[in-house]
Motif scaffolding. Sequence first.
Motif, PDB file in Angstrom:
ATOM      1  N   ARG A  39       0.818  -1.215   0.000  1.00 46.77           N
ATOM      2  CA  ARG A  39       0.000   0.000   0.000  1.00 46.77           C
ATOM      3  C   ARG A  39       0.855   1.269   0.000  1.00 46.77           C
ATOM      4  O   ARG A  39       0.499   2.262  -0.630  1.00 46.77           O
ATOM      5  CB  ARG A  39      -0.954  -0.033   1.204  1.00 46.77           C
ATOM      6  CG  ARG A  39      -2.048  -1.079   0.999  1.00 46.77           C
ATOM      7  CD  ARG A  39      -2.776  -1.497   2.264  1.00 46.77           C
ATOM      8  NE  ARG A  39      -3.655  -2.612   1.961  1.00 46.77           N
ATOM      9  CZ  ARG A  39      -4.978  -2.538   1.863  1.00 46.77           C
ATOM     10  NH1 ARG A  39      -5.590  -1.390   2.113  1.00 46.77           N
ATOM     11  NH2 ARG A  39      -5.686  -3.588   1.545  1.00 46.77           N
ATOM     12  N   ASP A  74      -7.793  -7.625   2.648  1.00 44.39           N
ATOM     13  CA  ASP A  74      -8.403  -7.311   1.363  1.00 44.39           C
ATOM     14  C   ASP A  74      -9.203  -6.002   1.414  1.00 44.39           C
ATOM     15  O   ASP A  74     -10.041  -5.746   0.533  1.00 44.39           O
ATOM     16  CB  ASP A  74      -9.311  -8.448   0.902  1.00 44.39           C
ATOM     17  CG  ASP A  74     -10.420  -8.760   1.895  1.00 44.39           C
ATOM     18  OD1 ASP A  74     -10.385  -8.221   3.020  1.00 44.39           O
ATOM     19  OD2 ASP A  74     -11.324  -9.555   1.549  1.00 44.39           O
ATOM     20  N   SER A  75      -8.976  -5.176   2.430  1.00 42.63           N
ATOM     21  CA  SER A  75      -9.693  -3.907   2.541  1.00 42.63           C
ATOM     22  C   SER A  75      -9.280  -2.959   1.416  1.00 42.63           C
ATOM     23  O   SER A  75      -8.160  -3.028   0.896  1.00 42.63           O
ATOM     24  CB  SER A  75      -9.401  -3.233   3.890  1.00 42.63           C
ATOM     25  OG  SER A  75      -9.925  -3.984   4.958  1.00 42.63           O
ATOM     26  N   ASP A  76     -10.196  -2.056   1.050  1.00 45.13           N
ATOM     27  CA  ASP A  76      -9.875  -1.027   0.065  1.00 45.13           C
ATOM     28  C   ASP A  76      -8.810  -0.096   0.628  1.00 45.13           C
ATOM     29  O   ASP A  76      -8.656   0.042   1.841  1.00 45.13           O
ATOM     30  CB  ASP A  76     -11.122  -0.217  -0.288  1.00 45.13           C
ATOM     31  CG  ASP A  76     -12.168  -1.044  -1.029  1.00 45.13           C
ATOM     32  OD1 ASP A  76     -11.859  -2.195  -1.400  1.00 45.13           O
ATOM     33  OD2 ASP A  76     -13.297  -0.544  -1.228  1.00 45.13           O
ATOM     34  N   ASP A  78      -7.962   3.639   0.986  1.00 42.87           N
ATOM     35  CA  ASP A  78      -8.509   4.993   0.916  1.00 42.87           C
ATOM     36  C   ASP A  78      -7.355   5.995   0.942  1.00 42.87           C
ATOM     37  O   ASP A  78      -6.488   5.930   1.821  1.00 42.87           O
ATOM     38  CB  ASP A  78      -9.450   5.258   2.092  1.00 42.87           C
ATOM     39  CG  ASP A  78     -10.648   4.314   2.084  1.00 42.87           C
ATOM     40  OD1 ASP A  78     -11.257   4.155   1.013  1.00 42.87           O
ATOM     41  OD2 ASP A  78     -10.961   3.744   3.145  1.00 42.87           O
ATOM     42  N   LYS A 117     -12.377   6.178  -8.245  1.00 43.99           N
ATOM     43  CA  LYS A 117     -12.146   4.770  -7.914  1.00 43.99           C
ATOM     44  C   LYS A 117     -11.230   4.161  -8.966  1.00 43.99           C
ATOM     45  O   LYS A 117     -11.351   4.455 -10.167  1.00 43.99           O
ATOM     46  CB  LYS A 117     -13.472   4.000  -7.863  1.00 43.99           C
ATOM     47  CG  LYS A 117     -14.453   4.531  -6.833  1.00 43.99           C
ATOM     48  CD  LYS A 117     -15.743   3.736  -6.824  1.00 43.99           C
ATOM     49  CE  LYS A 117     -15.565   2.382  -6.168  1.00 43.99           C
ATOM     50  NZ  LYS A 117     -15.326   2.506  -4.714  1.00 43.99           N
ATOM     51  N   VAL A 119      -8.424   0.468  -9.608  1.00 51.29           N
ATOM     52  CA  VAL A 119      -7.875  -0.801  -9.128  1.00 51.29           C
ATOM     53  C   VAL A 119      -6.404  -0.870  -9.521  1.00 51.29           C
ATOM     54  O   VAL A 119      -6.056  -0.664 -10.691  1.00 51.29           O
ATOM     55  CB  VAL A 119      -8.630  -2.008  -9.729  1.00 51.29           C
ATOM     56  CG1 VAL A 119      -7.993  -3.316  -9.263  1.00 51.29           C
ATOM     57  CG2 VAL A 119     -10.104  -1.962  -9.352  1.00 51.29           C
ATOM     58  N   ILE A 125      -5.660  -4.327  -5.555  1.00 51.89           N
ATOM     59  CA  ILE A 125      -6.225  -3.545  -4.453  1.00 51.89           C
ATOM     60  C   ILE A 125      -7.122  -2.436  -5.001  1.00 51.89           C
ATOM     61  O   ILE A 125      -6.723  -1.676  -5.900  1.00 51.89           O
ATOM     62  CB  ILE A 125      -5.105  -2.940  -3.581  1.00 51.89           C
ATOM     63  CG1 ILE A 125      -4.312  -4.049  -2.887  1.00 51.89           C
ATOM     64  CG2 ILE A 125      -5.680  -1.975  -2.546  1.00 51.89           C
ATOM     65  CD1 ILE A 125      -3.121  -3.560  -2.090  1.00 51.89           C
ATOM     66  N   ASN A 126      -8.334  -2.334  -4.472  1.00 50.56           N
ATOM     67  CA  ASN A 126      -9.255  -1.269  -4.847  1.00 50.56           C
ATOM     68  C   ASN A 126      -8.847   0.018  -4.143  1.00 50.56           C
ATOM     69  O   ASN A 126      -8.662   0.030  -2.920  1.00 50.56           O
ATOM     70  CB  ASN A 126     -10.684  -1.636  -4.463  1.00 50.56           C
ATOM     71  CG  ASN A 126     -11.209  -2.823  -5.254  1.00 50.56           C
ATOM     72  OD1 ASN A 126     -11.141  -2.831  -6.478  1.00 50.56           O
ATOM     73  ND2 ASN A 126     -11.719  -3.823  -4.562  1.00 50.56           N
ATOM     74  N   CYS A 127      -8.752   1.101  -4.896  1.00 49.01           N
ATOM     75  CA  CYS A 127      -8.321   2.390  -4.349  1.00 49.01           C
ATOM     76  C   CYS A 127      -9.429   3.426  -4.519  1.00 49.01           C
ATOM     77  O   CYS A 127     -10.046   3.508  -5.582  1.00 49.01           O
ATOM     78  CB  CYS A 127      -7.055   2.872  -5.045  1.00 49.01           C
ATOM     79  SG  CYS A 127      -5.677   1.709  -5.005  1.00 49.01           S
ATOM     80  N   ASP A 128      -9.658   4.210  -3.474  1.00 53.77           N
ATOM     81  CA  ASP A 128     -10.595   5.338  -3.519  1.00 53.77           C
ATOM     82  C   ASP A 128      -9.807   6.613  -3.230  1.00 53.77           C
ATOM     83  O   ASP A 128      -9.269   6.776  -2.131  1.00 53.77           O
ATOM     84  CB  ASP A 128     -11.713   5.170  -2.481  1.00 53.77           C
ATOM     85  CG  ASP A 128     -12.664   4.043  -2.843  1.00 53.77           C
ATOM     86  OD1 ASP A 128     -12.632   3.586  -3.997  1.00 53.77           O
ATOM     87  OD2 ASP A 128     -13.433   3.616  -1.967  1.00 53.77           O
TER      88      ASP A 128
END
Length: 408
Positions: A39, A74-76, A78, A117, A119, A125-128
């Motif tokens: 991250r 596996d959390s997004d 932020d 949003k 990826v 990893i999903n990113c916001d």
Amino acid sequence: MLIQERLQICKTSEEKEMNDHILDIVKENELKVGDHEARVSICSSIREVFIEAGYTNCLVYPYGSTLNGVGFSDSDLDLYVDLGFSGDTVKISKILAKGTEFVNIEAIPNARVPIVKAVHFSSGINCDLSFGNKASLWNTEFIRFCCLSDPRVRPLIMVVRYWGRMHGLVGREGNVRLCNYALTMMVIAYLQQIPCPILHSVQQLLTITDVDLAPSSFSSHLLSKAHILPLLGKNTDSISDLLLGFFNHYHSFDYSSNVISIFLGRTCSREQLSAGNLFKSSNPVCVQDPFELDFNICRNMNEKALGLLKCRFYEGSKKTRKLLTSQESTSLATLFHPSPHTSPLLDCHGCNTNNPTQPPWTEGPICYTQPAKIPHYMPTIAEYNLAVLRCSVAQRMPPWWRKWRGLD
């Protein structure tokens, strides 16, 4: 000192076994060192993309579950991207799309907090990405401080979040549309108002903060001055005791009349907060954000969702009590297996129609219309005093908070 050594001695072997299983779930699902390194690398990649696009002073701050200690592997991710001004999400999404590191890029400009949003291609990893609202940075540090204040807080929050995930209660695809942040705040609010509280209110915490405090220093600053805070009584409940209490508390909670306030650290009536203009909402569930005091974290929940949530709290209480008292070998996994009610149960407030949860100003089974506005009326002495209290609370806030809220 290990967390197991710091926790209170369990009263029974069943309780000790359950506490150990909860800690195992935390260890299995928490972010590992490798997850944090990945991250950090994504943050660096995003900063490089914006610097190449001409935003040479760009800074990228991770927030949310990546930093507050209650995230899963596996959390997004932020991210708050500081460009020196509020960014145009559509333009920013096009900048990200020029590179090869991110896919499924989508701008959401009309959200309450506009985001982009994306990826991360190699990690999935999903990113916001957000650009103009620093409130989440304060919330992140507040949750982090709570987790560091008492060794039971973090595992309790994580097991509740895991329970919510396994029952399909969290996320946009869930039946309840409850976000993880709201579930976390409900745990913190419960720990603030039990007979022997474990956590202080945000109002108390703000009395020991410095004027020019940066969001990233909020948690460490509070920890360094924690000795100044009012002493809390000694609470000897184990994690499993607190989990059972959490389920019981919110199963029987009077949602139609009350607001869950983390800022004040107690349950308040809707009439009191509304009359004092601290908080107004006609939603079935009201959880006041601890820093944006006029914002309801559970604004997306409807009456049907609340009924389902109460049923899940009922089942959680029932299964936790059985795990703590049964002499039979029962796995903690049963707590995370949904047990839908095929027929109404008399002692379940989610099933029992004799315990309506809809706000008193609605009529019929489900109605979401706002009450008619009264052209003018003279406030009572109590309402006037509450309005004065609101003004007084705002004046006692640190200058950075008043400036952020546009009061100065």
